[in-house]
Enzyme design. Structure first.
Site, PDB file in Angstrom:
ATOM      1  N   CYS A  69       0.798  -1.221   0.000  1.00 25.49           N
ATOM      2  CA  CYS A  69       0.000   0.000   0.000  1.00 25.49           C
ATOM      3  C   CYS A  69       0.837   1.281   0.000  1.00 25.49           C
ATOM      4  O   CYS A  69       0.706   2.129  -0.876  1.00 25.49           O
ATOM      5  CB  CYS A  69      -0.912  -0.036   1.227  1.00 25.49           C
ATOM      6  N   HIS A 125      -1.883   6.740   4.932  1.00 28.59           N
ATOM      7  CA  HIS A 125      -0.940   5.621   5.023  1.00 28.59           C
ATOM      8  C   HIS A 125       0.449   5.939   4.467  1.00 28.59           C
ATOM      9  O   HIS A 125       1.117   5.079   3.902  1.00 28.59           O
ATOM     10  CB  HIS A 125      -1.518   4.391   4.324  1.00 28.59           C
ATOM     11  N   ASN A 281      -2.531  -2.551  -4.802  1.00 25.17           N
ATOM     12  CA  ASN A 281      -1.753  -3.795  -4.884  1.00 25.17           C
ATOM     13  C   ASN A 281      -2.733  -4.952  -4.989  1.00 25.17           C
ATOM     14  O   ASN A 281      -3.953  -4.756  -4.933  1.00 25.17           O
ATOM     15  CB  ASN A 281      -0.829  -3.979  -3.666  1.00 25.17           C
TER      16      ASN A 281
END
Length: 487
Positions: A69, A125, A281
């Site tokens: 990620c 993130h 992903n």
């Protein structure tokens, strides 16, 4: 046309005549959508809204993100391969004292300078332990979402164990928000995106960039029952309970995308909007990545080849189509900046694919880097590149592990045109080609920045921050030490 692995320096020019005013950009980034998780690749999956967008625009069938990620998100925002950012090894996980290097300008920062308002909804993130890593410090005018990894999709609570404590993670800007208590995450992000769009004036000359980063279909696997009913019918009886719920999460995202597009059309904004959909992903399991081998975190095709599309009236297509030209997530950086009319010298590993999309031509890209990484403790390495149809992996294609003994002369070579599912390793049959690919890797690794993936700091544990995922407990500028030897 042949392209080089060497980094490009792109001079972005003003929009070509006829494009009109600067377009709005809607970037939908889904979490853990595998190649087999969309209806145009798997008729058992219900994603009619995404498929309609793809059929009206361009479905990117040979599209690559990174293995995890954070590397994918960093590549998207900077236009650089993760190995240039020191985040190639994996996620910037919860409580890790690191973040996306602040020396690199991000896509939204550049857009802001060009007159855009920029907005992030959903998952960040890319680090939060220091305020300089936060999305509002990296180019986003507004942010409504989560700093870190996955939380419960209803409560926004991250709980690993009782010793670390529960951590609540939802922010508006940099302030804690308790909006939408109990609301399913996909609906929360959809509603925020719609609210932003409804607040904009379609006749206003100020363009916008909106990134909606859904936290689905990542674990924990949760979804309202209405989205899983169709998957509980007899034809899906071979699905595990986990995959049944996960497909429901995928359908929920599809429904949310349809609602957002509907709002754009109601506000008369869709005609001047470029919409991109991409996964970050592959899936942690195998079913969602079929027919490809491997899973999230690996260099196998299943970990990195993911669904994507671009759709917009600005493409001026008579009808949509599917391209099998190679595309990488870094390509959005130069492509969308060109459309935005930005004049700037920008270092990028991406290619502008807009004109090729419009003309149904092959793209300039015929090579890419899957990953380049070497453990600075043990020497264990994992290098993966592709040139045309040849894929070469030096080291272990599976998940990278540090402190492992270096395995000398471990090579994998595949002809992806003849063997897309990577069943036959050709390395022993073509030693000269292996040596040729090794020399390319040796050239490329000169640009590799040492990966920084430190152990978690207890300083970040929510029990020390009133039960909240919080910033302000780490130092920044780690790269000034780690990369010193490269200067």
């Amino acid at each position: 046309m042949l392209c080089s692995f060497v980094v490009l320096y792109l001079l972005i020019v003003l929009p070509e005549p006829g494009l009109g005013k600067q377009p709005n950009i809607l970037f939908i980034l889904a979490d853990d959508f595998g190649y087999n998780d969309v209806s145009w690749n798997n008729e058992d999956v219900f994603t009619p809204n995404l498929e309609k967008l793809g059929r009206e625009g361009v479905i990117l069938d040979t599209y690559y993100a990174s293995t995890r990620c954070s590397p994918s998100r960093g590549a998207l925002l900077t236009g650089l391969y993760p190995h240039r950012l020191g985040i190639q090894r994996g996620n910037i996980g919860t409580f890790r004292p690191t973040g996306l290097v602040t020396d690199f300008k991000t896509f939204p920062e550049i857009l802001q300078a060009a007159g855009y308002t920029t907005h992030l909804v959903g998952r960040w993130h890319l680090g939060y332990c220091h305020p300089s890593y936060l999305p509002t410090r990296r180019g986003f005018t507004t942010f409504f979402g989560q700093f870190s990894q996955q939380t419960d999709h209803y409560s926004r609570i991250y709980l690993e164990n009782e010793e670390i404590g529960e951590g609540y993670d939802l922010r508006r800007g940099e302030n804690i928000s308790y909006e939408g208590a109990g609301k399913y995450s996909t609906h929360l992000w959809r509603d925020e995106a719609q609210s932003l769009i409804e607040g904009w004036n379609s006749s206003n000359s100020t363009p916008w960039f909106l990134q909606v980063s859904f936290t689905a279909a990542g674990a924990p696997y949760q979804v309202p029952e209405s989205y899983v009913k169709r998957y509980k019918k007899r034809r899906f009886r071979n699905l595990s309970e986990e995959d049944t719920i996960r497909y429901g999460m995928i359908s929920a995202v599809d429904s949310a995308v349809g609602d957002i597009v509907k709002t754009l059309k109601q506000r008369n904004m869709f005609e001047n909007t470029v919409l991109v959909f991409s996964s970050d992903n592959g899936v942690g399991g195998d079913v969602g990545n079929l027919p490809f081998r491997g899973s999230r975190g690996t260099l196998w095709e299943g970990g990195v080849r993911v669904p994507a599309l671009v759709s917009s009236p600005l493409l001026n297509l008579d009808e949509g189509y599917t391209t099998r030209s190679m595309v990488h997530i870094t390509d959005w950086f130069p492509t969308l900046l060109k459309l935005a009319g930005v004049s700037s010298d920008v270092q990028t590993d991406g290619f502008n694919i807009w004109e090729a999309l419009q003309q149904r031509e092959e793209f300039s890209r015929n090579s890419l880097v899957y990953s380049l990484d070497q453990d600075d403790k043990s020497g264990h390495l994992q290098h993966g590149i592709r040139e045309k149809n040849i894929k070469f992996v030096w080291g272990n294609p599976d998940k990278f592990e540090v402190n492992k003994r270096f395995k000398k002369d471990v090579y994998h070579l595949f002809d992806l045109e003849k063997d897309p599912t990577e069943t036959e390793n050709l390395a022993s049959q073509y030693p000269e080609l292996v040596e040729k690919m090794k020399e390319k890797v040796k050239t490329l690794v000169k640009d590799v920045k040492p990966a920084f993936q430190p152990n978690r700091y207890s300083l970040g544990y929510p029990k020390y921050h009133d039960g909240v995922i919080s910033t302000g407990w780490c130092e920044t500028d780690w790269w000034k030490i780690l990369w010193r030897s490269l200067n």
